[in-house]
Design a protein around this motif. Structure first.
Motif, PDB file in Angstrom:
ATOM      1  N   ALA A 146       0.851  -1.190   0.000  1.00  0.00           N
ATOM      2  CA  ALA A 146       0.000   0.000   0.000  1.00  0.00           C
ATOM      3  C   ALA A 146       0.880   1.231   0.000  1.00  0.00           C
ATOM      4  N   VAL A 147       0.272   2.358  -0.381  1.00  0.00           N
ATOM      5  CA  VAL A 147       0.940   3.660  -0.321  1.00  0.00           C
ATOM      6  C   VAL A 147      -0.026   4.635   0.337  1.00  0.00           C
ATOM      7  N   THR A 148       0.465   5.369   1.333  1.00  0.00           N
ATOM      8  CA  THR A 148      -0.361   6.380   1.985  1.00  0.00           C
ATOM      9  C   THR A 148       0.252   7.751   1.761  1.00  0.00           C
ATOM     10  N   CYS A 149      -0.592   8.774   1.726  1.00  0.00           N
ATOM     11  CA  CYS A 149      -0.190  10.103   1.291  1.00  0.00           C
ATOM     12  C   CYS A 149      -0.405  11.132   2.397  1.00  0.00           C
ATOM     13  N   VAL A 150       0.509  12.091   2.478  1.00  0.00           N
ATOM     14  CA  VAL A 150       0.462  13.128   3.498  1.00  0.00           C
ATOM     15  C   VAL A 150       0.948  14.437   2.883  1.00  0.00           C
ATOM     16  N   ALA A 151       0.470  15.553   3.397  1.00  0.00           N
ATOM     17  CA  ALA A 151       0.942  16.848   2.916  1.00  0.00           C
ATOM     18  C   ALA A 151       2.411  17.021   3.245  1.00  0.00           C
ATOM     19  N   GLY A 152       3.134  17.630   2.317  1.00  0.00           N
ATOM     20  CA  GLY A 152       4.555  17.873   2.527  1.00  0.00           C
ATOM     21  C   GLY A 152       5.133  18.633   1.356  1.00  0.00           C
ATOM     22  N   ASN A 153       5.646  17.902   0.376  1.00  0.00           N
ATOM     23  CA  ASN A 153       6.212  18.565  -0.795  1.00  0.00           C
ATOM     24  C   ASN A 153       5.171  19.418  -1.520  1.00  0.00           C
ATOM     25  N   THR A 154       3.932  18.960  -1.497  1.00  0.00           N
ATOM     26  CA  THR A 154       2.804  19.727  -2.027  1.00  0.00           C
ATOM     27  C   THR A 154       1.590  19.391  -1.160  1.00  0.00           C
ATOM     28  N   ASP A 155       0.421  19.948  -1.475  1.00  0.00           N
ATOM     29  CA  ASP A 155      -0.770  19.672  -0.669  1.00  0.00           C
ATOM     30  C   ASP A 155      -1.175  18.212  -0.837  1.00  0.00           C
ATOM     31  N   VAL A 156      -1.951  17.695   0.118  1.00  0.00           N
ATOM     32  CA  VAL A 156      -2.205  16.261   0.152  1.00  0.00           C
ATOM     33  C   VAL A 156      -2.981  15.777  -1.061  1.00  0.00           C
ATOM     34  N   ASP A 157      -3.872  16.594  -1.612  1.00  0.00           N
ATOM     35  CA  ASP A 157      -4.592  16.158  -2.809  1.00  0.00           C
ATOM     36  C   ASP A 157      -3.653  16.051  -4.004  1.00  0.00           C
ATOM     37  N   GLY A 158      -2.697  16.984  -4.086  1.00  0.00           N
ATOM     38  CA  GLY A 158      -1.685  16.875  -5.123  1.00  0.00           C
ATOM     39  C   GLY A 158      -0.815  15.645  -4.931  1.00  0.00           C
ATOM     40  N   VAL A 159      -0.517  15.312  -3.684  1.00  0.00           N
ATOM     41  CA  VAL A 159       0.282  14.116  -3.395  1.00  0.00           C
ATOM     42  C   VAL A 159      -0.461  12.864  -3.859  1.00  0.00           C
ATOM     43  N   VAL A 160      -1.761  12.797  -3.576  1.00  0.00           N
ATOM     44  CA  VAL A 160      -2.555  11.646  -4.015  1.00  0.00           C
ATOM     45  C   VAL A 160      -2.530  11.538  -5.533  1.00  0.00           C
ATOM     46  N   ARG A 161      -2.770  12.653  -6.205  1.00  0.00           N
ATOM     47  CA  ARG A 161      -2.755  12.656  -7.677  1.00  0.00           C
ATOM     48  C   ARG A 161      -1.405  12.179  -8.209  1.00  0.00           C
ATOM     49  N   ASN A 162      -0.331  12.735  -7.695  1.00  0.00           N
ATOM     50  CA  ASN A 162       0.992  12.366  -8.171  1.00  0.00           C
ATOM     51  C   ASN A 162       1.288  10.891  -7.918  1.00  0.00           C
ATOM     52  N   THR A 163       0.899  10.398  -6.751  1.00  0.00           N
ATOM     53  CA  THR A 163       1.168   9.005  -6.405  1.00  0.00           C
ATOM     54  C   THR A 163       0.446   8.056  -7.349  1.00  0.00           C
ATOM     55  N   LEU A 164      -0.836   8.320  -7.599  1.00  0.00           N
ATOM     56  CA  LEU A 164      -1.594   7.472  -8.517  1.00  0.00           C
ATOM     57  C   LEU A 164      -0.998   7.509  -9.922  1.00  0.00           C
ATOM     58  N   THR A 165      -0.579   8.684 -10.365  1.00  0.00           N
ATOM     59  CA  THR A 165       0.019   8.816 -11.694  1.00  0.00           C
ATOM     60  C   THR A 165       1.300   8.006 -11.804  1.00  0.00           C
ATOM     61  N   VAL A 166       2.159   8.097 -10.796  1.00  0.00           N
ATOM     62  CA  VAL A 166       3.433   7.365 -10.830  1.00  0.00           C
ATOM     63  C   VAL A 166       3.183   5.862 -10.853  1.00  0.00           C
ATOM     64  N   LEU A 167       2.282   5.387 -10.020  1.00  0.00           N
ATOM     65  CA  LEU A 167       2.013   3.952  -9.988  1.00  0.00           C
ATOM     66  C   LEU A 167       1.457   3.460 -11.318  1.00  0.00           C
ATOM     67  N   GLU A 168       0.606   4.256 -11.951  1.00  0.00           N
ATOM     68  CA  GLU A 168       0.079   3.869 -13.261  1.00  0.00           C
ATOM     69  C   GLU A 168       1.188   3.819 -14.300  1.00  0.00           C
ATOM     70  N   ARG A 169       2.078   4.803 -14.279  1.00  0.00           N
ATOM     71  CA  ARG A 169       3.186   4.812 -15.242  1.00  0.00           C
ATOM     72  C   ARG A 169       4.137   3.645 -14.998  1.00  0.00           C
ATOM     73  N   ALA A 170       4.214   3.192 -13.756  1.00  0.00           N
ATOM     74  CA  ALA A 170       5.099   2.088 -13.406  1.00  0.00           C
ATOM     75  C   ALA A 170       4.457   0.733 -13.629  1.00  0.00           C
ATOM     76  N   GLY A 171       3.201   0.702 -14.079  1.00  0.00           N
ATOM     77  CA  GLY A 171       2.506  -0.558 -14.282  1.00  0.00           C
ATOM     78  C   GLY A 171       2.044  -1.192 -12.997  1.00  0.00           C
ATOM     79  N   ALA A 172       1.793  -0.356 -11.964  1.00  0.00           N
ATOM     80  CA  ALA A 172       1.402  -0.871 -10.651  1.00  0.00           C
ATOM     81  C   ALA A 172       0.120  -0.201 -10.173  1.00  0.00           C
ATOM     82  N   GLY A 173      -0.828  -0.054 -11.073  1.00  0.00           N
ATOM     83  CA  GLY A 173      -2.064   0.630 -10.733  1.00  0.00           C
ATOM     84  C   GLY A 173      -2.956  -0.126  -9.774  1.00  0.00           C
ATOM     85  N   ASP A 174      -2.579  -1.372  -9.424  1.00  0.00           N
ATOM     86  CA  ASP A 174      -3.398  -2.172  -8.524  1.00  0.00           C
ATOM     87  C   ASP A 174      -3.096  -1.925  -7.049  1.00  0.00           C
TER      88      ASP A 174
END
Length: 326
Positions: A38-66
């Protein structure tokens, strides 16, 4: 998530994606010895909604959207959120113009997902926070029973010597010092992968160029992210090297022999002022006058990373990311 073979290490990453958090995710999903549950997201480098968006995008690009992703704390326990967009770009991902993710996060919050995945794991989990430690502190205070199935917490944060958020404090700890103090006293083994090793693991320019030319989306993304993150103000002209940053902490889980650690007392400075957020690491060979006259303070014993085999981790990272997801 399906159960992994017994030889793989079950891990959960708590992140604030983030250029180098993205590099860490790309490595974690592709290393054959890691089972990213699992991956959990927290505010830091950007706001937490941006973190969620970025995390989902990276996992999809990595072939790990599950892999399940959950939204966590949008600010520290006490202080307001303070982003690092000046380092990571307005979108937190180097302003690379990546597409929005196709899927949405899990329908539970980060603490709930952390508890669920830790307790459901057939083997003790290694937590890898690469972000401010708010989610982890909330988990440990709300559900202390999870510590029975946590093997170790390997966090990117802190510094023995020089800070980056302040002269003495590293960003993740400085962002939420109270949360860091809770983590250090959780009663589970902790490894601190701090700035002393974080800044040293640098990918050479020719390797970054090769990644950027790859036809495979995950490897190409790694190259673009590394190119956004030059290792020093001198960017070596048109061929800058790039720092692995947070990804080094995940390398340390996959290959712990690549770092040299010492078990040392560590505490977080919580008082207001220029030292707030400092990880005070006691490297003295014997007690000093303070302990003799005032009595020893209760300090957490932490495996502090003091040295790193740079070539070993660069080679490990490149081979893993370029191999793709198995």
């Amino acid at each position: 998530m399906t159960d992994a073979p017994a030889t793989r290490i079950p891990v959960i990453i708590d992140c604030d994606t983030g250029v180098d958090d993205a590099l860490a995710l790309l490595f974690a999903v592709r290393h054959p010895g890691l089972d990213l549950r699992a991956v959990t997201c927290v505010a830091g480098n950007t706001d937490v909604d941006g973190v969620v968006r970025n995390t989902l995008t990276v996992l999809e690009r990595a072939g790990a959207g599950d892999i399940p992703v959950a939204r966590g704390a949008e600010r520290p326990l006490i202080e307001p959120a303070r982003s690092a967009r000046h380092v990571h770009g307005a979108d937190g991902m180097g302003d690379l113009g990546l597409p929005a993710p196709i899927r949405t996060p899990a329908d539970v919050d980060a603490v709930t997902l952390l508890r669920r995945e830790i307790l459901a794991s057939p083997r003790p989990v290694t937590l890898i926070p690469t972000a401010p430690l708010t989610n982890i502190a909330l988990l440990l205070r709300t559900h202390p029973e999870v510590t029975g199935n946590i093997e170790r917490i390997v966090f990117m944060g802190g510094a023995v010597a020089t800070g980056n958020a302040t002269a003495v404090a590293e960003f993740n700890v400085w962002h939420d010092p109270e949360a860091a103090a809770i983590l250090l006293t959780a009663g589970v083994p902790v490894t601190m992968y701090g700035l002393d090793v974080f800044t040293r693991v640098v990918v050479p320019g020719p390797d970054i160029r090769r990644l950027r030319a790859s036809a495979e989306p995950g490897a190409r993304l790694a190259g673009d992210l590394l190119a956004h993150r030059p290792a020093s103000p001198d960017t070596d002209g048109d061929d800058p090297a790039g720092g692995l940053g947070d990804a080094g902490a995940v390398c340390a889980v996959a290959d712990p022999a690549g770092i040299s650690t010492r078990l040392l007392p560590v505490e977080v400075s919580l008082a207001p002022g220029p030292a707030r957020g400092q990880t005070v690491v006691d490297r003295r060979p014997r007690p000093g006058e303070s302990e003799i006259h005032d009595g020893a303070r209760e300090q957490a014993l932490v495996d502090v990373a003091l040295d790193v085999d740079v070539e070993r981790y660069v080679k490990l990272y490149l081979e893993t990311v370029e191999a793709g997801r198995g």
